[in-house]
Design an enzyme around this catalytic site. Sequence first.
Site, PDB file in Angstrom:
ATOM      1  N   GLU A  41       0.849  -8.290   4.497  1.00 49.83           N
ATOM      2  CA  GLU A  41       0.127  -7.871   5.503  1.00 49.83           C
ATOM      3  C   GLU A  41       0.363  -8.431   7.067  1.00 49.83           C
ATOM      4  O   GLU A  41       0.860  -9.477   7.046  1.00 49.83           O
ATOM      5  CB  GLU A  41      -1.550  -8.348   5.170  1.00 49.83           C
ATOM      6  CG  GLU A  41      -2.684  -7.917   6.228  1.00 49.83           C
ATOM      7  CD  GLU A  41      -3.803  -8.546   5.978  1.00 49.83           C
ATOM      8  OE1 GLU A  41      -3.988  -9.426   5.031  1.00 49.83           O
ATOM      9  OE2 GLU A  41      -5.030  -8.050   6.226  1.00 49.83           O
ATOM     10  N   LYS A 115      -6.473  -0.483   6.184  1.00 47.83           N
ATOM     11  CA  LYS A 115      -7.270  -1.294   5.059  1.00 47.83           C
ATOM     12  C   LYS A 115      -8.866  -0.920   5.355  1.00 47.83           C
ATOM     13  O   LYS A 115      -9.700  -0.866   6.427  1.00 47.83           O
ATOM     14  CB  LYS A 115      -7.109  -2.692   5.633  1.00 47.83           C
ATOM     15  CG  LYS A 115      -7.823  -3.891   4.768  1.00 47.83           C
ATOM     16  CD  LYS A 115      -7.401  -5.280   5.446  1.00 47.83           C
ATOM     17  CE  LYS A 115      -8.135  -6.527   4.537  1.00 47.83           C
ATOM     18  NZ  LYS A 115      -7.548  -7.679   5.292  1.00 47.83           N
ATOM     19  N   CYS A 148      -4.776  -6.928   1.195  1.00 50.76           N
ATOM     20  CA  CYS A 148      -5.566  -8.314   0.830  1.00 50.76           C
ATOM     21  C   CYS A 148      -6.770  -8.099   0.464  1.00 50.76           C
ATOM     22  O   CYS A 148      -7.108  -7.936  -0.862  1.00 50.76           O
ATOM     23  CB  CYS A 148      -5.270  -8.951   2.232  1.00 50.76           C
ATOM     24  SG  CYS A 148      -5.405 -10.787   2.118  1.00 50.76           S
TER      25      CYS A 148
HETATM   26  C1  ACM Z   1      -7.405 -11.021   4.330  1.00 53.85           C
HETATM   27  O1  ACM Z   1      -8.129 -10.038   3.682  1.00 53.85           O
HETATM   28  N1  ACM Z   1      -6.363 -11.027   5.037  1.00 53.85           N
HETATM   29  C2  ACM Z   1      -8.002 -12.211   3.692  1.00 53.85           C
END
Ligand code: ACM
Length: 264
Positions: A41, A115, A148
């Site tokens: 990420e 995301k 993530c």
């Molecule tokens: C995250 O979502 N970077 C912990």
Amino acid sequence: MKVGFVQMEPKLLNLNANLSKAEKLIKEAANQGAKLIVLPELFDTGYNFEAKEEVEEIAQQIPDGETTQFLVEQAREHEAFIVAGTAEKDERGRLYNSAVIVGPIGQGYIGKYRKIHLFYREKLFFEPGNLGFHVFNIGMAKVGIMICFDWFFPESMRTLALKGADIVAHPANLVLPYAPRAMPIRSLENRVFSITANRIGEERGLRFIGMSQINSPRAEILLRASEDKEEVGVVEINIEEARNKRLNEFNDIFKDRRPEHYSL
Ligand code: ACM
């Protein structure tokens, strides 16, 4: 088919350093035969921003920005598909914690994911993703993408699996300790492979846990990286394992779902 991850330590707000580092590690993974390579990420920008202005300055448009163009070039040079997390600024200046998927000649830029489940202070900087969960057919496999903290919501990987993913590519900047234990089970319950590409190091007091991992549809940890070293991991997988959802002659984990009993 060989797949791999790049585990690296991005330098906060240093695009050039991060692209150079990624270039070296992508080459290493490609030299080991990886045809799908997953990067962490926000591999291009670092993670622990203090102010929105920092993100605004470094985030780029997809696919015209430098990061996506760099990845397209890497994919072309190494004849591999690449999934990587990047800070996106859309044409109206809105910021997203995104990931792109790119492929070799004839493919170039394939698509992006924004995301959906933002973690902690990310909510100060990024808009929540608005493109849904997508599965990209790259010929040799169907690849779903989540980023993530999305893992914490079983619906993320379930949605990707129900949409046909064989592999879930999971760029990450993990700080909590749970994902390396949870992701094999996510892979098991959906019968898909998963590739978590995490980062290492510390940024403004926030420590990342490393332990990038490739998991099989039978909950096997095929490969796990160190907690604190930059490295690549490459492993051979048989995609057919992800396409067979049967547990035994009576149970098929998708056909046996009873969605009529799942509504609240
Ligand atoms: C995250 O979502 N970077 C912990």
